[in-house]
Design a protein around this motif. Structure first.
Motif, PDB file in Angstrom:
ATOM      1  N   ARG A  17       0.851  -1.253  -0.051  1.00 53.86           N
ATOM      2  CA  ARG A  17      -0.084   0.003   0.013  1.00 53.86           C
ATOM      3  C   ARG A  17       0.812   1.251   0.043  1.00 53.86           C
ATOM      4  NH1 ARG A  17      -2.127   0.301   4.867  1.00 53.86           N
ATOM      5  NH2 ARG A  17      -3.355   2.081   4.223  1.00 53.86           N
ATOM      6  N   GLN A  18       2.113   1.187  -0.253  1.00 49.36           N
ATOM      7  CA  GLN A  18       2.957   2.332  -0.083  1.00 49.36           C
ATOM      8  C   GLN A  18       2.662   3.430  -1.212  1.00 49.36           C
ATOM      9  OE1 GLN A  18       7.257   1.428  -1.480  1.00 49.36           O
ATOM     10  NE2 GLN A  18       6.400  -0.515  -2.006  1.00 49.36           N
ATOM     11  N   ASP A  45      -0.015   4.711  -1.212  1.00 41.89           N
ATOM     12  CA  ASP A  45      -0.856   5.707  -0.458  1.00 41.89           C
ATOM     13  C   ASP A  45      -0.114   6.707  -0.226  1.00 41.89           C
ATOM     14  OD1 ASP A  45      -3.181   3.864  -1.034  1.00 41.89           O
ATOM     15  OD2 ASP A  45      -3.001   3.025   0.886  1.00 41.89           O
ATOM     16  N   LEU A  46       1.020   6.630   0.189  1.00 42.41           N
ATOM     17  CA  LEU A  46       1.830   7.721   0.601  1.00 42.41           C
ATOM     18  C   LEU A  46       2.009   8.780  -0.589  1.00 42.41           C
ATOM     19  CD1 LEU A  46       4.695   6.000   2.704  1.00 42.41           C
ATOM     20  CD2 LEU A  46       3.116   7.600   3.437  1.00 42.41           C
ATOM     21  N   VAL A  47       2.306   8.344  -1.707  1.00 41.53           N
ATOM     22  CA  VAL A  47       2.229   9.311  -2.941  1.00 41.53           C
ATOM     23  C   VAL A  47       1.187   9.922  -3.248  1.00 41.53           C
ATOM     24  CG1 VAL A  47       2.714   9.283  -5.364  1.00 41.53           C
ATOM     25  CG2 VAL A  47       3.966   7.786  -3.850  1.00 41.53           C
ATOM     26  N   ARG A  48      -0.126   9.171  -2.893  1.00 36.74           N
ATOM     27  CA  ARG A  48      -1.310   9.946  -3.280  1.00 36.74           C
ATOM     28  C   ARG A  48      -1.592  10.876  -2.148  1.00 36.74           C
ATOM     29  NH1 ARG A  48      -2.736   4.374  -3.918  1.00 36.74           N
ATOM     30  NH2 ARG A  48      -2.933   3.831  -6.166  1.00 36.74           N
ATOM     31  N   ALA A  49      -0.699  10.804  -0.897  1.00 33.58           N
ATOM     32  CA  ALA A  49      -1.075  11.767   0.050  1.00 33.58           C
ATOM     33  C   ALA A  49      -0.135  13.141  -0.066  1.00 33.58           C
ATOM     34  CB  ALA A  49      -0.613  11.119   1.375  1.00 33.58           C
ATOM     35  N   GLY A  50       0.527  12.751  -1.187  1.00 36.50           N
ATOM     36  CA  GLY A  50       1.499  14.112  -1.416  1.00 36.50           C
ATOM     37  C   GLY A  50       3.193  13.895  -1.152  1.00 36.50           C
ATOM     38  N   VAL A  51       3.337  12.795  -0.598  1.00 31.19           N
ATOM     39  CA  VAL A  51       4.740  12.384  -0.136  1.00 31.19           C
ATOM     40  C   VAL A  51       5.585  11.966  -1.399  1.00 31.19           C
ATOM     41  CG1 VAL A  51       6.306  11.163   1.303  1.00 31.19           C
ATOM     42  CG2 VAL A  51       3.948  11.952   2.026  1.00 31.19           C
ATOM     43  N   GLU A  52       6.403  12.840  -1.906  1.00 31.20           N
ATOM     44  CA  GLU A  52       7.399  12.339  -2.761  1.00 31.20           C
ATOM     45  C   GLU A  52       8.593  11.872  -2.191  1.00 31.20           C
ATOM     46  OE1 GLU A  52       8.603  16.017  -4.955  1.00 31.20           O
ATOM     47  OE2 GLU A  52       6.589  16.774  -5.102  1.00 31.20           O
TER      48      GLU A  52
END
Length: 255
Positions: A152-153, A155-162
């Motif tokens: 599910r990692q 999901d971090l990108v979708r949360a705006g974490v680059e």
């Protein structure tokens, strides 16, 4: 009957009665026995020496499939802004999103720790710019939970974490000492099987171990291509399924 014939028994008796003659005969007998025994021992010793030189050196292999018991997940991220305060605020927002991600996944708070921060300043099109880079690491023995979170990692990108290059999960097997004895025994058994086949083909039999050398233990991803020891890059990671391997070199006497 002649006098010389009558004197022969008396001469023989006198010969054996003479102490010097008896000592000479005893010495000659001892020397004769010594030569016979020495010759036997020398011949037998040469045979044993030839047998002692007969040996075969073989290698034994042992492999064991294991499951990792430690997962270490490193996450690198950065934020850039015209000033340090804004860049730091953006980096803090990403850090908060990462903590929320792992909290939702069920990991204890203490298993996720910040491990580094870096600030760099440069000029872009004549304007100053500040970049804040941070690294956080998750360290856990809950392999199943780590696998589920890795799926599910994004999901971090979708949360705006680059997430940057170098962000990856790595699985390790740390209980090698617990399985070393049984693997060495298995490798030695495999080596003996090879030696027995050689002995059978050459019409001999296998004796005791004369010397043995333990090779290095290697732990590789079980399904990695031959010679590929990498754990994969970001987005793939390594696998928790490992193969432990050891090769021993053993010299057996032949008889």
């Amino acid at each position: 009957m002649s006098d010389s014939t009558q004197d022969e028994p008396e001469l023989a008796t006198q010969f054996w009665r003479d102490p010097e003659n008896r000592r000479w005969l005893a010495t000659a007998g001892v020397l004769t026995v010594g030569l016979i025994v020495g010759g036997y021992l020398l011949g037998n010793g040469l045979v044993r020496a030839r047998e002692a030189d007969r040996a075969v050196t073989v290698r034994g292999l042992a492999e064991k499939d294991v499951t990792a018991d430690l997962a270490v997940w490193s996450l690198s991220f950065s934020a850039s802004a015209p000033d340090l305060t804004s860049a730091q605020a953006d980096a803090d927002r990403d850090a908060a999103a990462i903590r929320a991600f792992f909290k939702e996944a069920g990991f204890p708070v203490g298993e996720l720790q910040p491990v580094g921060v870096n600030v760099s300043t440069f000029t872009e099109n004549g304007s100053p710019k500040v970049t804040v880079r941070q690294r956080m690491t998750l360290r856990t023995q809950d392999i199943k939970r780590a696998q589920d979170a890795a799926k599910r990692q994004f999901d971090l990108v979708r949360a705006g974490v680059e997430l940057e290059d170098g962000s990856a999960i790595n699985y390790s097997f740390t209980r090698l000492n617990a399985i070393k004895p049984e693997m060495i025994a298995a490798a030695t058994k495999d080596a003996r099987a090879s030696a027995e086949q050689f002995a059978k083909d050459s019409g001999t039999s296998v004796g005791a171990i004369r010397s043995a050398t333990q090779g290095y233990f290697s732990i590789l991803d079980r399904d990695a291509a031959s010679g590929d020891e990498s754990g994969g890059g970001w987005g793939a990671g390594s696998t928790p399924y490992k193969k432990v391997r050891v090769v021993t070199t053993v010299e057996f006497s032949l008889r």
